[in-house]
Design a protein around this motif. Structure first.
Motif, PDB file in Angstrom:
ATOM      1  N   LEU A 178       0.817  -1.218   0.000  1.00 29.88           N
ATOM      2  CA  LEU A 178       0.000   0.000   0.000  1.00 29.88           C
ATOM      3  C   LEU A 178       0.847   1.262   0.000  1.00 29.88           C
ATOM      4  N   ILE A 179       1.933   1.261   0.750  1.00 30.42           N
ATOM      5  CA  ILE A 179       2.761   2.464   0.888  1.00 30.42           C
ATOM      6  C   ILE A 179       3.444   2.837  -0.426  1.00 30.42           C
ATOM      7  N   GLN A 180       3.533   1.883  -1.352  1.00 35.09           N
ATOM      8  CA  GLN A 180       4.115   2.164  -2.672  1.00 35.09           C
ATOM      9  C   GLN A 180       3.158   2.975  -3.547  1.00 35.09           C
ATOM     10  N   ASP A 181       1.862   2.922  -3.241  1.00 33.03           N
ATOM     11  CA  ASP A 181       0.869   3.688  -3.990  1.00 33.03           C
ATOM     12  C   ASP A 181       0.950   5.150  -3.550  1.00 33.03           C
ATOM     13  N   VAL A 182       1.256   6.050  -4.471  1.00 31.05           N
ATOM     14  CA  VAL A 182       1.491   7.455  -4.143  1.00 31.05           C
ATOM     15  C   VAL A 182       0.256   8.095  -3.512  1.00 31.05           C
ATOM     16  N   ASP A 183      -0.925   7.816  -4.054  1.00 30.27           N
ATOM     17  CA  ASP A 183      -2.155   8.398  -3.528  1.00 30.27           C
ATOM     18  C   ASP A 183      -2.439   7.896  -2.107  1.00 30.27           C
ATOM     19  N   TRP A 184      -2.336   6.577  -1.898  1.00 25.21           N
ATOM     20  CA  TRP A 184      -2.582   5.995  -0.582  1.00 25.21           C
ATOM     21  C   TRP A 184      -1.561   6.512   0.412  1.00 25.21           C
ATOM     22  N   SER A 185      -0.317   6.591   0.005  1.00 26.77           N
ATOM     23  CA  SER A 185       0.762   7.059   0.876  1.00 26.77           C
ATOM     24  C   SER A 185       0.517   8.501   1.326  1.00 26.77           C
ATOM     25  N   ALA A 186       0.065   9.352   0.413  1.00 22.39           N
ATOM     26  CA  ALA A 186      -0.222  10.750   0.764  1.00 22.39           C
ATOM     27  C   ALA A 186      -1.381  10.839   1.752  1.00 22.39           C
ATOM     28  N   ARG A 187      -2.440  10.044   1.545  1.00 20.27           N
ATOM     29  CA  ARG A 187      -3.570  10.044   2.471  1.00 20.27           C
ATOM     30  C   ARG A 187      -3.149   9.534   3.844  1.00 20.27           C
ATOM     31  N   PHE A 188      -2.307   8.499   3.871  1.00 21.08           N
ATOM     32  CA  PHE A 188      -1.826   7.955   5.140  1.00 21.08           C
ATOM     33  C   PHE A 188      -0.989   8.998   5.882  1.00 21.08           C
ATOM     34  N   LYS A 189      -0.103   9.682   5.170  1.00 17.71           N
ATOM     35  CA  LYS A 189       0.728  10.722   5.787  1.00 17.71           C
ATOM     36  C   LYS A 189      -0.150  11.837   6.362  1.00 17.71           C
ATOM     37  N   ASN A 190      -1.163  12.268   5.614  1.00 16.71           N
ATOM     38  CA  ASN A 190      -2.064  13.313   6.109  1.00 16.71           C
ATOM     39  C   ASN A 190      -2.817  12.853   7.356  1.00 16.71           C
ATOM     40  N   PHE A 191      -3.246  11.581   7.368  1.00 17.57           N
ATOM     41  CA  PHE A 191      -3.923  11.049   8.542  1.00 17.57           C
ATOM     42  C   PHE A 191      -3.007  11.057   9.757  1.00 17.57           C
ATOM     43  N   VAL A 192      -1.791  10.548   9.605  1.00 15.17           N
ATOM     44  CA  VAL A 192      -0.839  10.510  10.724  1.00 15.17           C
ATOM     45  C   VAL A 192      -0.542  11.919  11.220  1.00 15.17           C
ATOM     46  N   ASP A 193      -0.322  12.864  10.287  1.00 16.82           N
ATOM     47  CA  ASP A 193      -0.068  14.253  10.684  1.00 16.82           C
ATOM     48  C   ASP A 193      -1.243  14.856  11.444  1.00 16.82           C
ATOM     49  N   SER A 194      -2.462  14.406  11.151  1.00 14.04           N
ATOM     50  CA  SER A 194      -3.642  14.971  11.808  1.00 14.04           C
ATOM     51  C   SER A 194      -3.847  14.448  13.228  1.00 14.04           C
ATOM     52  N   ILE A 195      -3.255  13.293  13.578  1.00 11.94           N
ATOM     53  CA  ILE A 195      -3.504  12.718  14.904  1.00 11.94           C
ATOM     54  C   ILE A 195      -2.311  12.803  15.848  1.00 11.94           C
ATOM     55  N   ILE A 196      -1.145  13.175  15.341  1.00 11.94           N
ATOM     56  CA  ILE A 196       0.045  13.241  16.194  1.00 11.94           C
ATOM     57  C   ILE A 196       0.384  14.707  16.455  1.00 11.94           C
ATOM     58  N   GLN A 197       0.598  15.021  17.712  1.00  8.09           N
ATOM     59  CA  GLN A 197       0.948  16.373  18.105  1.00  8.09           C
ATOM     60  C   GLN A 197       2.200  16.352  18.969  1.00  8.09           C
ATOM     61  N   CYS A 198       2.938  17.423  18.903  1.00  9.41           N
ATOM     62  CA  CYS A 198       4.112  17.564  19.759  1.00  9.41           C
ATOM     63  C   CYS A 198       4.064  18.969  20.361  1.00  9.41           C
ATOM     64  N   THR A 199       4.107  19.050  21.655  1.00  9.06           N
ATOM     65  CA  THR A 199       4.099  20.331  22.338  1.00  9.06           C
ATOM     66  C   THR A 199       5.206  20.385  23.360  1.00  9.06           C
ATOM     67  N   VAL A 200       5.672  21.572  23.628  1.00  8.69           N
ATOM     68  CA  VAL A 200       6.690  21.772  24.651  1.00  8.69           C
ATOM     69  C   VAL A 200       5.968  22.249  25.906  1.00  8.69           C
ATOM     70  N   PRO A 201       6.037  21.464  26.996  1.00 11.07           N
ATOM     71  CA  PRO A 201       5.353  21.896  28.227  1.00 11.07           C
ATOM     72  C   PRO A 201       6.025  23.125  28.837  1.00 11.07           C
ATOM     73  N   PHE A 202       5.211  23.958  29.423  1.00  9.56           N
ATOM     74  CA  PHE A 202       5.744  25.169  30.074  1.00  9.56           C
ATOM     75  C   PHE A 202       5.667  25.055  31.555  1.00  9.56           C
TER      76      PHE A 202
END
Length: 86
Positions: free
Chosen positions: A62-86
């Motif tokens: 699946l990851i070889q498919d450019v369209d599927w890979s782009a959708r997967f990357k967008n999904f992962v980017d939408s659910i993972i966050q990184c913050t610096v605690p203050f």
């Protein structure tokens, strides 16, 4: 155990998924390691395999498919966050 039972839908006593599953659906297996930090506080690192997810061989296809890979990357980017605690 409350997290595994309610969030992931896993019965620790019977070592199998509960009938209704958890928030993420049904899991087929899990693996956790508990560690202590320098100050003695516990934390866990873990892997959870959800039922119905592609096998590693299918994921490699699946990851070889450019369209599927782009959708997967967008999904992962939408659910993972990184913050610096203050």
């Amino acid at each position: 155990s409350a997290i595994l039972h309610h969030l992931f839908g896993w019965d620790l006593e019977q070592q199998k998924p509960i009938a209704g599953g958890g928030v993420f659906g049904h899991i087929s297996w899990y693996y956790f390691v508990l560690e202590t930090q320098m100050r003695g506080s516990l934390h866990a690192h873990g892997l959870i395999r959800l039922e119905g997810t592609p096998s590693s061989e299918r994921f490699q296809q699946l990851i070889q498919d450019v369209d599927w890979s782009a959708r997967f990357k967008n999904f992962v980017d939408s659910i993972i966050q990184c913050t610096v605690p203050f």
